[in-house]
Design a protein around this motif. Structure first.
Motif, PDB file in Angstrom:
ATOM      1  N   GLU A   1      40.127  15.228  68.327  1.00 51.78           N
ATOM      2  CA  GLU A   1      40.000  15.535  66.905  1.00 51.78           C
ATOM      3  C   GLU A   1      40.455  16.972  66.664  1.00 51.78           C
ATOM      4  O   GLU A   1      40.500  17.782  67.585  1.00 51.78           O
ATOM      5  N   ILE A   2      40.824  17.242  65.418  1.00 47.30           N
ATOM      6  CA  ILE A   2      41.269  18.570  65.020  1.00 47.30           C
ATOM      7  C   ILE A   2      40.308  19.107  63.967  1.00 47.30           C
ATOM      8  O   ILE A   2      39.927  18.389  63.037  1.00 47.30           O
ATOM      9  N   ASN A   3      39.918  20.362  64.130  1.00 46.66           N
ATOM     10  CA  ASN A   3      39.031  21.011  63.153  1.00 46.66           C
ATOM     11  C   ASN A   3      39.727  22.240  62.581  1.00 46.66           C
ATOM     12  O   ASN A   3      40.050  23.165  63.310  1.00 46.66           O
ATOM     13  N   TYR A   4      39.949  22.192  61.275  1.00 42.02           N
ATOM     14  CA  TYR A   4      40.501  23.369  60.614  1.00 42.02           C
ATOM     15  C   TYR A   4      39.370  24.020  59.815  1.00 42.02           C
ATOM     16  O   TYR A   4      39.294  23.943  58.586  1.00 42.02           O
TER      17      TYR A   4
ATOM     18  N   VAL B   1      42.532  20.082  52.812  1.00 38.56           N
ATOM     19  CA  VAL B   1      41.459  20.280  53.787  1.00 38.56           C
ATOM     20  C   VAL B   1      40.946  18.934  54.299  1.00 38.56           C
ATOM     21  O   VAL B   1      40.708  18.753  55.495  1.00 38.56           O
ATOM     22  N   LYS B   2      40.781  17.960  53.398  1.00 31.77           N
ATOM     23  CA  LYS B   2      40.349  16.622  53.812  1.00 31.77           C
ATOM     24  C   LYS B   2      41.328  16.013  54.804  1.00 31.77           C
ATOM     25  O   LYS B   2      40.934  15.436  55.818  1.00 31.77           O
ATOM     26  N   GLU B   3      42.618  16.134  54.510  1.00 34.54           N
ATOM     27  CA  GLU B   3      43.641  15.545  55.369  1.00 34.54           C
ATOM     28  C   GLU B   3      43.677  16.232  56.731  1.00 34.54           C
ATOM     29  O   GLU B   3      43.766  15.577  57.776  1.00 34.54           O
ATOM     30  N   THR B   4      43.592  17.544  56.747  1.00 35.37           N
ATOM     31  CA  THR B   4      43.716  18.301  57.992  1.00 35.37           C
ATOM     32  C   THR B   4      42.557  18.033  58.936  1.00 35.37           C
ATOM     33  O   THR B   4      42.729  17.993  60.161  1.00 35.37           O
ATOM     34  N   ASN B   5      41.353  17.829  58.394  1.00 33.41           N
ATOM     35  CA  ASN B   5      40.159  17.613  59.217  1.00 33.41           C
ATOM     36  C   ASN B   5      39.835  16.133  59.433  1.00 33.41           C
ATOM     37  O   ASN B   5      38.800  15.811  60.010  1.00 33.41           O
ATOM     38  N   SER B   6      40.705  15.251  58.980  1.00 37.29           N
ATOM     39  CA  SER B   6      40.439  13.816  59.022  1.00 37.29           C
ATOM     40  C   SER B   6      40.792  13.196  60.369  1.00 37.29           C
ATOM     41  O   SER B   6      41.905  13.358  60.870  1.00 37.29           O
TER      42      SER B   6
END
Length: 295
Positions: free
Chosen positions: A243-246, A88-93
């Protein structure tokens, strides 16, 4: 099902602690759960005191009011899932994004010493919510009090920002035009169609770019990514995938409010469009009013 509106999701990622909680965000924005919820057989775990008058007001507008329980136990995180914490940290970073996507010469900044003294420039902390912590840097003095790590980008004159929410499972999407402050902080938005954008936007290309760089396990879910249109030498240019928000987003809130109330614009904190016909959607105790103006 029992839910907690964990708007401290990004703060938990930033602090590298999935158990971190910040009740300040909940007091100010927890009510957005009412604007998205569509199940009467669910429970909101909350210690905020919502008046019967307020809940009845939302119900009369067409929103579905859940059960409310002040016992904050045995809940599911509603805003963002923190179970697979490292992923989750990587995907939203934003820093992870900048490793493969640098539309404005983005540079990953680990400490103050990494910052480039080229002004004006724009800085975004690695994990943020609704643009909180974004800064335009005009001098070395502005390097103080920045949160690290983050991303430093070329500063441009932004004329429009919009977010795309894409459902990989159903190959469907919607677009929300975002209204933001000069600092990039979210102020509201409205649903738009792709043909309303004043510039060509190759959605298929950007979706394929994202697919190549996110874990395959996420391709059965929804993802949201922000984009900007800016002016350079009087020419409009696209800055895609800022930016990407998961996780859930304010775009989803706008989509659901529009489904209930019809076409229009949702505002957060910005009173410039407030009028006698505005539909107030926030409780009295919040600092920043939320309202909807029908088109």
């Amino acid at each position: 099902m029992r839910f907690r509106v964990n708007l401290d999701f990004d703060a938990a990622l930033s602090r590298n602690n999935k158990n971190f909680k910040n009740e300040k965000f909940l007091k100010e924005l927890e009510y957005i759960f009412f604007l998205v919820n569509n199940g009467s057989n669910v429970t909101l775990c909350s210690q905020n005191k919502y008046s019967n008058k307020y809940l009845s007001h939302l119900h009369d507008l067409g929103f579905t009011i859940p059960n409310i329980d002040d016992n904050i136990t045995n809940y599911i995180n509603w805003w963002g899932n923190l179970e697979n914490f490292e992923q989750v940290k990587e995907t939203n970073s934003k820093c992870a994004l900048a490793k493969w996507h640098r539309p404005l010469a983005d540079e990953i900044i680990r400490s103050k010493e990494d910052l480039e003294e080229s002004f004006p420039t724009f800085y975004r902390p690695d994990q943020t919510f609704s643009g909180i912590g974004n800064k335009v840097l005009n001098s070395v003095k502005d390097f103080e009090r920045l949160g690290f790590p983050g991303v430093q980008s070329r500063y441009v004159k932004v004329v429009k920002t919009f977010g795309v929410t894409y459902d990989f499972k159903n190959n469907d999407y919607f677009i929300v035009e975002n209204f933001v402050s000069d600092k990039g902080e979210f102020k509201g938005g409205r649903l738009i169609q792709i043909n309303e954008l004043p510039i060509s936007f190759d959605l298929e290309k950007y979706i394929n770019d994202i697919k190549e760089h996110i874990p395959e396990a996420l391709l059965n879910n929804k993802i949201q990514f922000d984009n900007m249109i800016y002016l350079e030498n009087s020419e409009s240019k696209i800055c895609p995938i800022v930016e990407i928000n998961y996780r859930r987003t304010m775009g989803e809130v706008i989509m659901n409010v529009t489904k209930v109330l019809g076409d229009g614009t949702l505002y957060f904190g910005d009173k410039t469009a407030l009028n006698s016909n505005s539909l107030i959607l926030s409780p009295d105790f919040v600092k920043n009013i939320c309202y909807f103006n029908r088109a």
